[in-house]
Design an enzyme around this catalytic site. Structure first.
Site, PDB file in Angstrom:
ATOM      1  N   GLN A  10       0.810  -1.227   0.000  1.00 30.99           N
ATOM      2  CA  GLN A  10       0.000   0.000   0.000  1.00 30.99           C
ATOM      3  C   GLN A  10       0.837   1.269   0.000  1.00 30.99           C
ATOM      4  O   GLN A  10       0.293   2.366  -0.099  1.00 30.99           O
ATOM      5  CB  GLN A  10      -0.931   0.022   1.221  1.00 30.99           C
ATOM      6  CG  GLN A  10      -2.034  -1.010   1.191  1.00 30.99           C
ATOM      7  CD  GLN A  10      -3.115  -0.725   0.167  1.00 30.99           C
ATOM      8  OE1 GLN A  10      -3.150   0.321  -0.470  1.00 30.99           O
ATOM      9  NE2 GLN A  10      -3.999  -1.682  -0.020  1.00 30.99           N
TER      10      GLN A  10
ATOM     11  N   SER B 272       3.320  -4.954  -5.165  1.00 33.23           N
ATOM     12  CA  SER B 272       2.246  -5.410  -6.036  1.00 33.23           C
ATOM     13  C   SER B 272       2.188  -4.500  -7.251  1.00 33.23           C
ATOM     14  O   SER B 272       2.648  -3.367  -7.206  1.00 33.23           O
ATOM     15  CB  SER B 272       0.931  -5.333  -5.252  1.00 33.23           C
ATOM     16  OG  SER B 272      -0.158  -5.513  -6.115  1.00 33.23           O
TER      17      SER B 272
ATOM     18  N   HIS C 156      -0.989  -4.119  -9.014  1.00 35.47           N
ATOM     19  CA  HIS C 156      -2.347  -3.592  -9.228  1.00 35.47           C
ATOM     20  C   HIS C 156      -2.787  -2.542  -8.218  1.00 35.47           C
ATOM     21  O   HIS C 156      -3.869  -1.986  -8.342  1.00 35.47           O
ATOM     22  CB  HIS C 156      -3.368  -4.739  -9.298  1.00 35.47           C
ATOM     23  CG  HIS C 156      -3.755  -5.321  -7.973  1.00 35.47           C
ATOM     24  ND1 HIS C 156      -4.944  -5.034  -7.352  1.00 35.47           N
ATOM     25  CD2 HIS C 156      -3.113  -6.186  -7.157  1.00 35.47           C
ATOM     26  CE1 HIS C 156      -5.023  -5.697  -6.208  1.00 35.47           C
ATOM     27  NE2 HIS C 156      -3.922  -6.394  -6.071  1.00 35.47           N
TER      28      HIS C 156
ATOM     29  N   THR D 107       7.782 -19.331 -16.158  1.00 37.77           N
ATOM     30  CA  THR D 107       8.013 -18.415 -17.275  1.00 37.77           C
ATOM     31  C   THR D 107       7.550 -17.012 -16.905  1.00 37.77           C
ATOM     32  O   THR D 107       6.442 -16.834 -16.399  1.00 37.77           O
ATOM     33  CB  THR D 107       7.243 -18.900 -18.517  1.00 37.77           C
ATOM     34  OG1 THR D 107       7.748 -20.179 -18.893  1.00 37.77           O
ATOM     35  CG2 THR D 107       7.409 -17.927 -19.680  1.00 37.77           C
TER      36      THR D 107
ATOM     37  N   CYS E  30      -9.988  -8.177   0.803  1.00 38.97           N
ATOM     38  CA  CYS E  30      -9.423  -9.510   0.996  1.00 38.97           C
ATOM     39  C   CYS E  30     -10.188 -10.285   2.052  1.00 38.97           C
ATOM     40  O   CYS E  30     -10.100 -11.499   2.124  1.00 38.97           O
ATOM     41  CB  CYS E  30      -7.965  -9.385   1.407  1.00 38.97           C
ATOM     42  SG  CYS E  30      -7.118  -8.198   0.378  1.00 38.97           S
TER      43      CYS E  30
END
EC number: 2.8.1.7
Length: 404
Positions: free
Chosen positions: A183, A203, A205, A243, A328
């Site tokens: 955050q 992160s 997103h 990958t 979440c």
């Protein structure tokens, strides 16, 4: 102005159009679609170069060496890899871990799993404003403590922990320090060349990049070792096989590049909007700020409206995309465990709303939100027998409710 208004940027952010445009160049036959691990032809080399550029962009935002950035599928995987990876590697030194009760579930549930495997975990309770008492942290440190995991910015209430001082405390005792910076990255300055942080989770997103991509910072000097949790081709220097998703990595890199350029002006703007929102609702009766405006991230405002049921408030605010608790855990009807850890009672925790602002939030939207919140609270309280009793001076804690 378009309705509904999105004020849930801490749950996820839209991909910035500049990021989406960049990602499109790494998907199709006429773009750079190769496997970066293909060393024998140009398609692979071009993909590898794109990954290198993105790795550099991420490292630059946080003051790291690009070789310290390990790509993962997101911050949840980064938290798992950091905590399990370090605990498993250093378990001969000790089996004690320290974290806090207000961490993200990705940290708490990982610690719970390690407890099942024989590790001992101390869960620190924060102070009323959400900040960890560093004296309590120091008192919890033992000779067999191998890892401390304390986040930078809390995803529900936005309080900022003093990761610089915690890092010094850990380094002085030879304890590994992991920070979940999901955050805070791109919102608050982070300089890992100065911080004594060993592992840090990121992160894509939460900062206008794509979902499904994240990174873990793993310090090289002094060198931190972690045990891989995902096995396969030995990608990412053996720490995380699989990958590399070039288009997502490029998107995350571009998002971090933009954040570095715009962070200072954007955070001042968001702080102004957050304060405008709080100033517009703080004089409503029985409204409480959760967290700490002074020691808080500029984009998160968590507020409790007493004598209003949180879920009914969210329904009343259907033109605002806001949350009670975090995405979440909002699948459960339990009140927020973060607010409970601050010592809040269930009723007040249930009546809390998190407003989180972002890059596309406007002043007009904030003013609309203020107006809507004020009207909705008034209307819901008019319907509430509890509010009526409170206004009559009845002590609601002393009432014995009949069980029918």
């Amino acid at each position: 102005m378009k309705l509904p208004i999105y004020l849930d940027y801490s749950a996820t952010t839209p991909v910035d159009p500049r990021v989406a445009e960049k990602m499109m160049q790494f998907l199709t036959l006429d773009g750079t679609f190769g496997n970066p691990a293909s060393r024998s032809h140009r398609f692979g080399w071009q993909a590898e170069e794109a990954v290198d550029i993105a790795r550099n962009q991420i490292a630059e935002l946080v003051g790291a060496d690009p070789r310290e950035i390990v790509f993962t599928s997101g911050a949840t995987e980064s938290d798992n890899l950091a905590i399990k990876g370090a605990a498993n590697f250093y378990q001969k030194k000790g089996k004690h871990i320290i974290t806090s009760k207000t961490e993200h579930k990705a940290v708490l549930d990982t610690c719970r799993q390690l407890e099942r495997e024989g590790f001992e975990v101390t869960y620190l309770a924060p102070q009323r404003n959400g900040i960890i008492d560093l004296n309590e942290l120091e008192a919890a440190m033992r000779d067999d403590t191998i890892l401390v995991s304390i986040m930078h910015v809390n995803n529900e209430i936005g309080v900022v922990q003093d990761i610089a001082t915690i890092g010094e405390m850990c380094r002085a005792r030879g304890i590994i320090y992991h920070v979940d910076a999901t955050q805070s990255v791109g919102k608050l300055p982070i300089d890992l060349s100065q911080l004594k942080v060993d592992l840090m989770s990121f992160s894509g997103h939460k900062i206008y990049g794509p979902k499904g991509i994240g990174a873990l910072y793993v310090r090289r000097k002094p060198r931190i070792r972690i045990e891989a949790q995902m096995h396969g081709g030995g990608h990412e220097r053996g720490m995380r096989s699989g990958t590399l998703p070039v288009h997502q990595i490029v998107g995350m890199g571009e998002a971090y590049r933009i954040a570095k350029e715009e962070m200072e002006t954007e955070m001042a703007r968001l702080r102004g909007l957050r304060n405008r929102l709080w100033n517009g609702i703080k004089d409503i009766e029985e409204v409480y700020l959760n967290g700490d405006l002074e020691q808080g991230a500029p984009n998160i405002l968590n507020v409790s409206f007493n004598y209003v049921e949180g879920e009914s408030l969210i329904m009343a605010l259907k033109d605002l995309a806001v949350s009670s608790g975090s995405a979440c855990t909002s699948a459960s009807l339990e009140p927020s465990y973060v607010l409970r850890a601050l010592g809040m009672n269930d009723e007040l925790a249930h009546s809390s709303i998190r407003f989180s602002l972002g890059r596309f939030t406007t002043e007009e939207e904030i003013d609309y939100a203020i107006d809507l919140v004020r009207k909705s609270i008034g209307r819901l309280r008019d319907l509430s027998p509890l509010w009526e009793m409170y206004k009559q001076g009845v002590d609601l804690n002393s009432i014995e409710w009949a069980h029918h």
